[in-house]
Design an enzyme around this catalytic site. Structure first.
Site, PDB file in Angstrom:
ATOM      1  N   LYS A 119      38.311  33.596  32.969  1.00  0.00           N
ATOM      2  CA  LYS A 119      37.747  34.863  33.438  1.00  0.00           C
ATOM      3  C   LYS A 119      36.451  35.220  32.731  1.00  0.00           C
ATOM      4  CE  LYS A 119      42.096  36.893  35.010  1.00  0.00           C
ATOM      5  NZ  LYS A 119      43.059  38.004  34.866  1.00  0.00           N
ATOM      6  N   LYS A 200      48.537  27.654  48.873  1.00  0.00           N
ATOM      7  CA  LYS A 200      49.505  28.744  48.884  1.00  0.00           C
ATOM      8  C   LYS A 200      48.891  29.994  49.496  1.00  0.00           C
ATOM      9  CE  LYS A 200      52.110  29.794  45.431  1.00  0.00           C
ATOM     10  NZ  LYS A 200      52.577  30.149  44.080  1.00  0.00           N
ATOM     11  N   LYS A 203      46.613  36.462  47.911  1.00  0.00           N
ATOM     12  CA  LYS A 203      45.863  37.689  48.187  1.00  0.00           C
ATOM     13  C   LYS A 203      44.380  37.508  47.927  1.00  0.00           C
ATOM     14  CE  LYS A 203      47.295  39.319  43.627  1.00  0.00           C
ATOM     15  NZ  LYS A 203      48.221  40.229  42.928  1.00  0.00           N
TER      16      LYS A 203
END
Length: 334
Positions: A119, A200, A203
């Site tokens: 990140k 997969k 979101k």
């Protein structure tokens, strides 16, 4: 009054970020597993809203996402009488415990956390909370002396850090924390992206047509499933390697119904993909319509606030007792 089974002897803790989107994949792979665990464990389920703010969030949107997540959990079968459901930010002792743990955790341990590395590379102006939040996660876990923390394989490192921090604290100040074990949550049925069935359902997908959101309207669900990627063979057969699109739709149908893979292959022998997709769409619509009805009854009701109020009083006392014990062990008392 909680209705825990007399056979329940172990505890489990699950924290979920209020991202604003819960997919059908999350429901099948995680939320239904949580509902099953509530029959087997003393269960703590909380919204990790303090973790959510390690990156900037719109306040109104975050508030809405928090309430929405709690309402959706309950609508999906998370029983308030069998779980301690609460908001992380409403228990100030999580942050208090976290600070004491920060003062007992090395910089090197934190800098090796893989999620921080990933990140921080994407955002050079990251906030300090992005670096230290694994210690807050450790505080979340250690406050309640739970036996297990269910996580995906990518989160295993965080539970291992919590164990290491607890072990160090216990050696330094005396026996204070139970060492939690990892409970790897791998659903037998993985729901894949409708457009890219090799991935997969997530979101964070770049294409919204590939994901079914739990609050999608029936017509939207039908349209997404009718547009799902299949193949040109026109054979309804379970073969994830060669027919990933059809196999994914079969998985969705079997996960939400009493039908087996064999049942579906027999039912649709010689039939076309359009008929099969309509069949799958109606199964999904039927399942989610029941959940959505419960959700909309809850989202703005006083019942939701009552549930959170009752639970926070209980978990706050547990975490406070742990914080006071830590303070005493570290010499911070009169």
């Amino acid at each position: 009054m909680k209705k825990f089974s007399e056979s329940v002897t172990k505890s489990i803790l699950t924290g979920v970020q209020p991202s604003g989107v819960i997919t059908l994949g999350n429901y099948v792979g995680a939320i239904r597993q949580m509902a099953k665990m509530q029959e087997e464990y003393l269960s703590y389920i909380f919204v990790v809203d303090m973790h959510a703010i390690t990156v900037p969030k719109d306040p109104k949107e975050l508030h809405q996402n928090i309430r929405s997540l709690v309402a959706l959990f309950i609508a999906c079968g998370i029983d308030p009488e069998k779980n301690f459901i609460f908001l992380q930010s409403e228990n100030e002792y999580h942050a208090n415990i976290s600070w004491l743990l920060e003062c007992n955790t090395s910089f090197g341990e934190l800098s090796r956390m893989t999620q921080f590395k990933d990140k921080s590379k994407k955002n050079v102006n990251f906030k300090a909370g992005l670096f230290t939040y694994p210690i807050l996660m450790a505080a979340d876990i250690l406050a309640y002396d739970v036996d297990y923390v269910p996580v995906g394989i990518d989160q295993k490192q965080h539970v291992e850090l919590a164990r290491n921090i607890a072990l160090h604290f216990n050696k330094t100040y005396g026996d204070t924390f139970k060492l939690p074990d990892v409970y790897i949550t791998e659903s037998q049925t993985k729901i894949m992206d409708l457009i890219s069935p090799d991935k997969k359902m997530s979101k964070s997908s770049d294409n919204e047509k590939g994901i079914i959101k739990m609050l999608d309207k029936p017509d939207v669900i039908r349209k997404k499933i009718m547009g799902a990627t299949t193949d040109s063979e026109c054979l309804i057969k379970y073969d994830p390697l060669n027919k990933p699109g059809i196999s994914n739709l079969i998985n969705i149908a079997t996960a939400l119904s009493q039908y087996s893979i064999h049942d579906i292959e027999n039912m649709f022998e010689g039939k076309n993909y359009g008929d099969f997709k309509r069949f799958v769409a109606e199964i999904v619509v039927q399942e989610l319509s029941v959940i959505q009805e419960k959700y909309y009854q809850l989202i703005d009701s006083p019942e939701l606030d009552k549930i959170l109020d009752e639970n926070i009083d209980i978990v706050r006392k547990i975490a406070k007792d742990k914080f006071l014990l830590m303070k005493k062990r570290m010499g911070m008392y009169r």
